[in-house]
Structure formats: C-alpha cells, structure tokens
Scaffold this active site. Structure first.
Site, mmCIF file in Angstrom:
data_model
loop_
_atom_site.group_PDB
_atom_site.id
_atom_site.type_symbol
_atom_site.label_atom_id
_atom_site.label_comp_id
_atom_site.label_asym_id
_atom_site.label_seq_id
_atom_site.Cartn_x
_atom_site.Cartn_y
_atom_site.Cartn_z
ATOM 1 C CD GLU A 56 70.589 25.444 6.642
ATOM 2 O OE1 GLU A 56 69.277 25.715 6.845
ATOM 3 O OE2 GLU A 56 70.918 24.077 6.751
ATOM 4 C CB CYS B 97 67.237 10.214 36.763
ATOM 5 S SG CYS B 97 66.856 12.152 36.918
ATOM 6 C CB CYS C 244 70.732 16.801 33.988
ATOM 7 S SG CYS C 244 70.130 15.857 32.641
ATOM 8 C CB CYS D 218 67.296 13.548 13.347
ATOM 9 S SG CYS D 218 65.958 14.740 12.616
ATOM 10 C CG ASP E 79 72.091 16.175 8.635
ATOM 11 O OD1 ASP E 79 71.046 15.546 9.150
ATOM 12 O OD2 ASP E 79 72.886 16.635 9.280
ATOM 13 C CB CYS F 143 65.561 10.358 30.231
ATOM 14 S SG CYS F 143 66.955 11.363 30.299
ATOM 15 C CB CYS G 197 62.555 15.112 34.258
ATOM 16 S SG CYS G 197 63.475 15.695 33.232
ATOM 17 C CE1 TYR H 37 66.449 20.468 3.882
ATOM 18 C CE2 TYR H 37 67.293 18.555 2.927
ATOM 19 C CZ TYR H 37 66.277 19.541 3.043
ATOM 20 O OH TYR H 37 65.180 19.165 2.353
#
Length: 592
Positions: free
Chosen positions: A473, A177, A299, A548, A521, A186, A183, A452
């Site tokens: 949720e 990139c 991108c 996550c 989740d 990433c 940026c 969730y």
C-alpha cells in the site's frame, strides 16, 4: 479498501416514441479510452443507441480543443491587444455557432415534454429521448412515462426536471426519508430494493459488454452458476471445482447482486458538515449539487447511535456558543463531526474537526458528551485550517479516552483510529471479503499478494487460509495500521510493505517471491497500468479483482484478458443500499 474511497434492473425495454409538448498497448490504450469510457458509462446504462451520439460528442470536443490550441499558437505572433481582440472574436464566433446548433434541437431550455424513460445511467438519472435527443431526468424510473421541463441542453443531450408521472413504474415506492428530495446522500430510495439489486447487476453487465468487450453468459449460464452455488452449500462441490465447472460456461457469469436482509441503518460512520443558520448550529448533509447544508436529526442509512451522537454534539455546541466554520470567509471553529461506531463491540469514537487548535469550553464539552453518551470510548480532535473541501487535516490528538476503538469483521479484530479507513458497512464487508477468499481458491499452501491492501483487512482474511500473504500500500499510515492489526490477531504469515504495487511487486519477484494468487482492490480510477503489466509478467494462476467502480473494472478486465487471462465470474455486492454505488468481485484464471 482505499483511503476515503457506484445499475438498471428492468430497463431492457423497447424504445417508445417521445411526445413533445413545446418546442423542437496498455498505457496508451488506457489514456486514450478514459474520457470516452466515462461519457459512455453515463449514457450506456440507458440505451446502447445513445452510445454513438456520445462518442460523436467526444470526438467533436477533441477537434474543438485541437483547433483552439492551434489558434493559441498562431496568436503568439500578434501583440497583446491583438491577441485579446482575436480571442474575443473567436469566442463570439463560438457562441454564435453554439447558438445556431442549439436552435436545431427538438427541445429548448424551459420547454416541456412527455417522454418514455428507457433506462437509467450510472448516476441513477432516468434516460429518455425526444426525437432522438437524450434527456437525463433525476427521479424518473425505467418504464415510466413522465412530463418534464428542460433545464439545460448540450449538443447531444440535456437535463430535465421531473414534473409529473403519467405512468408509474411498478418498482416505484414512496421514499421513507423526510429529506430525500433535498439530501444528496441517497439516490434510489424511490425504487424498490429488489429492483435496486437488479439494476445494479444490469449496470455491471452493461459495462462489461460495452467497455470490457466481454461476452456475458445468458440467463442459462447464470442459472448454472446458481445451481453450482447450491451444490456448494449442500456439500456437493467445493469452490475450486465450481470455478473449473464455470469455465465451461459460455461467457462471463454475472451473479445476482448480493443484497441485505435489512438494507437500512447499515453505516457505521457519519461525517457530518457543520454550518450555521438563523436558528443556530446545524449539521447534516449537503443538498444535491451544492454546499448548502441540510439540517437533519436522523438518517435512515446511519446507525441510530451515530444520529444520537451528532444530535448531542450540535445541542452542546449551541449551548456553549461554538461557532461553525464558514467556507467563504474561512472563519468559525467547528467544520465536521465524525462518528465511528463498532457494530460488534459497541464502542464509539467522536472526532471534532476544527478550524484551529483551541476549543472554547473544551472540558464542559467533553464532560457533557461523556455524561450523555456512555458508549463513547474515544474523543479526538482533528485540526484542519486549510481552505479546502477535504475533511481531515494533518494533526489529530486525543481529547479523552483511547486513540482507537476495536471492531471485528468475521473473526478478525481491527483497531480503528480517527483517520484510518474502515469499511462503512461491516455486514456486507464480511460478505465481500468472504467472496474474495472463495475466489482465491486457497488450500493453505498458496502465496498471495494483496495489492492496494489498505489497513490489511483483506490481507488478514486471506492469511487465515494461505501459507503466506504479502500486502502493499502506498499510504504509510495505512501500512502502520496493517502491521498493528496483524500483531493484534497474532498473524505471523503476513508481511506488509509501503510503496506503489507496480514498484514493490517486481522487487519481490527479484527476491524470489512469486504469487499463486494476486488480489487487487484499487480506488475508483482502477489499477495503475504498470500494475496490470506486472501481473501479466508474474503470471499468477488466479487474479481476484475487488472493484468499487464497474467501468474501470471492465476496462482492466479487458487488458488482463488480452494478456492471457479469462474472466470466469463476477459477483456484484450491494455495499451501499439506496445509493447508485455497487461493489464487485471478479475471478480471472490463466488461459491454458
């Protein structure tokens, strides 16, 4: 997974000497550990020896906070002027003490040093040491010898800028990139993709051991798991028998990270901030550590069609004299351009986020977009007049076309609106959800609760293999979308309810609804402590945890283990190549 909701491959190396160049029960448990865990996770991926120093730092900060609170209580007996003088004296004393402490450090601000990089933290920063003092170095890779300039020092650690690489890692590559160094999107393009996958698995292993206090299986255990995976693919074992087999393995099996065969151009959604320079309207990404917008035309992790739409909108905006929003003054019209692309159907949605309802030359703008971008099926406006960094406001209206576009994950169809959450990497989302279904071990007779549940993505995957699925949720709009998606797919064995999981699931239990499997989740902060208590009270045979954030995953697994479950295996999935983020799916079973 939730509304708008990150790693070390070859870093287990012996610590080398640095060469300086210049200068010398559940609720309470979670709350008490949170700060320490976050600090530990920052340093721990580099080297476990750094952990003690970090914990010491946290302890000293706590003592300082308690002392300051005590000083404040005492100051209430003095007059306003006396309190002001007392505070100034205290602050001066603190500055002197802090200065004295910093003068004892082996390096000072602006010093240069040559150090060995012994690992990376969860932000993707290289970790090195000067006489035991930790330095975080963005852009440095494990195994490298680098020359750095110290930018900032704290009591236990500091930050440094990479100046030269004396000895490069074999995993280092040239970032493709052109604006990678500017940026903030990433963090790992300078690392080979194979090394990224290894780093992410090791990050998961590290936090499971350090935060979760879990025993991770040796490579032999992982090899056994690979053999089991191969047997399944060859028809020798089913998923359920594999899990029973893995229970005999000593420790938690952490599989190799599931990566992408083509780890570029994977994002189906672009959220581009708009600004202005002397050359006119610009849009791109925020520079690292700032709100300065770096203009970009392409991108490499965005779908090419997203780039095309953003470029066209900027071009049209310049021609029509559209003003950009200014964060400092609160003036200007266009705040963000949001583009969503359905990979399977090819449909596109454009959302113009504006600081006000009126759009000058709206018809000309819409007409030009439709003429030059025929795949756009929906053009919407979202109005956000608040002085905030949050992208969307409360009002969304359709300027042209439909209010939704349609896409598929596997064979499940989803309607995607302007504000609904939809995973940005549909290829890896199917991998993640398929693993979730596999770990659930469904035969078609089970009752499953999906906590969730969001817009019902995982719930609908599960409903294809279960007798009944219940999704909960707290966001009402997400539940509305979930119900619509269930009707869209003619799935009648799934029920959705609005509310907090820790409130709704006990109510379901009182109604006689018990789960064989519970899938969670949660957002990055992990599960609510009351939900974990609810799971332990309901005692499902299996818990499948989609995460996550490896740190909060490890924390919650520890609590579930203490409550009677065993973590059998964890599968890292690379949802966001070239970034530090990693998703994981964990299987827990009740201890017999």
């Amino acid at each position: 997974m939730t509304n708008n909701r990150s790693g070390r491959g070859k870093s287990r190396r012996n610590t080398a000497t640095a060469t300086p160049v210049q200068g010398k029960q559940h609720h309470k448990t979670i709350q008490a550990k949170k700060e320490r865990e976050l600090e530990q996770s920052r340093v721990g991926a580099g080297n476990r020896m750094l952990r003690a120093g970090t914990e010491s730092k946290s302890g000293n900060m706590d003592n300082s906070d308690r002392k300051m609170r005590g000083d404040e209580r005492k100051s209430r007996h003095f007059s306003k002027g006396e309190r002001s003088n007392d505070r100034r004296n205290q602050e001066a004393s603190n500055r002197k003490r802090s200065s004295a402490e910093r003068s004892d450090l082996p390096v000072q601000k602006n010093d240069e040093a040559v150090i060995d990089i012994i690992g990376m933290n969860h932000d993707g920063e290289g970790v090195g040491r000067v006489e035991g003092f930790t330095l975080f170095v963005p852009g440095a890779l494990p195994g490298e010898k680098v020359r750095v300039k110290v930018l900032k020092t704290k009591k236990q650690y500091g930050y440094a800028k990479l100046l030269d690489i004396a000895q490069a890692s074999p995993d280092r590559i040239a970032a493709p990139c052109a604006i990678y160094d500017q940026c903030g999107g990433c963090q790992l393009q300078h690392m080979s993709y194979e090394a990224q996958l290894g780093w992410k698995r090791q990050h998961v292993v590290d936090v499971l051991e350090r935060i979760g206090k879990l025993s991770v299986a040796t490579d032999g255990g992982a090899d056994t798991a690979k053999a089991s995976d191969s047997a399944i693919n060859d028809g020798g074992l089913n998923a359920d028998s594999m899990s029973v087999h893995l229970r005999r393995v000593q420790g938690v099996v952490v599989h190799p990270t599931l990566g992408m065969s083509e780890p570029w151009r994977y994002r189906n959604k672009a959220q581009v901030p708009i600004g202005v320079t002397e050359g006119g309207l610009v849009g791109g990404f925020y520079a690292r550590g700032s709100h300065r917008i770096v203009d970009m035309n392409t991108c490499l992790i965005q779908d090419e069609r997203n780039d095309e739409v953003v470029a066209r909108v900027k071009e049209i905006g310049r021609m029509l004299g559209i003003s950009a929003y200014n964060e400092e003054t609160g003036r200007g019209l266009l705040r963000h351009v949001v583009v969503k692309t359905a990979f399977r159907t090819g449909e596109m949605m454009l959302v113009l986020v504006t600081n006000g309802r009126d759009i000058p030359h709206a018809d000309a703008w819409i007409g030009s977009i439709r003429e030059h971008i025929p795949h756009v099926a929906s053009i919407c406006q979202n109005v956000n007049t608040k002085r905030t960094n949050v992208i969307f406001g409360d009002e969304t209206r359709v300027l042209w076309g439909r209010d939704v576009i349609y896409d598929y994950i596997g064979n499940v169809q989803f309607a995607i609106s302007a504000r609904s959450f939809y995973q940005v990497n549909p290829v890896q989302t199917e991998v993640l959800y398929s693993k979730t279904v596999e770990y659930a071990g469904l035969t078609g007779k089970e009752t499953v609760i999906d906590a969730y549940c969001g817009i019902g993505t995982i719930s609908l995957f599960l409903a294809q293999h279960a007798d009944q699925v219940y999704g909960v949720e707290i966001v009402k709009e997400a539940i509305d979308d979930a119900r619509s998606n269930a009707l869209l797919n003619e799935m009648h064995n799934v029920k959705f309810e609005v509310g907090a999981s820790e409130d709704v699931i006990p109510a379901w239990k009182e109604q006689g609804i018990t789960a064989d499997v519970i899938v969670v989740d949660p957002p990055r902060k992990g599960c609510d402590p009351r939900l974990l208590d609810t799971i332990l009270e309901m005692k499902p045979e299996r818990v499948v945890y989609v995460s996550c954030n490896p740190s909060t995953l490890a924390r919650d697994l520890r609590l579930l283990e203490d409550g009677g479950y065993r973590t059998v295996e964890v599968q890292p999935v690379d949802m966001f190549p070239h970034t530090v983020h990693v998703e994981s799916v964990a299987l827990l079973v009740r201890k017999d």
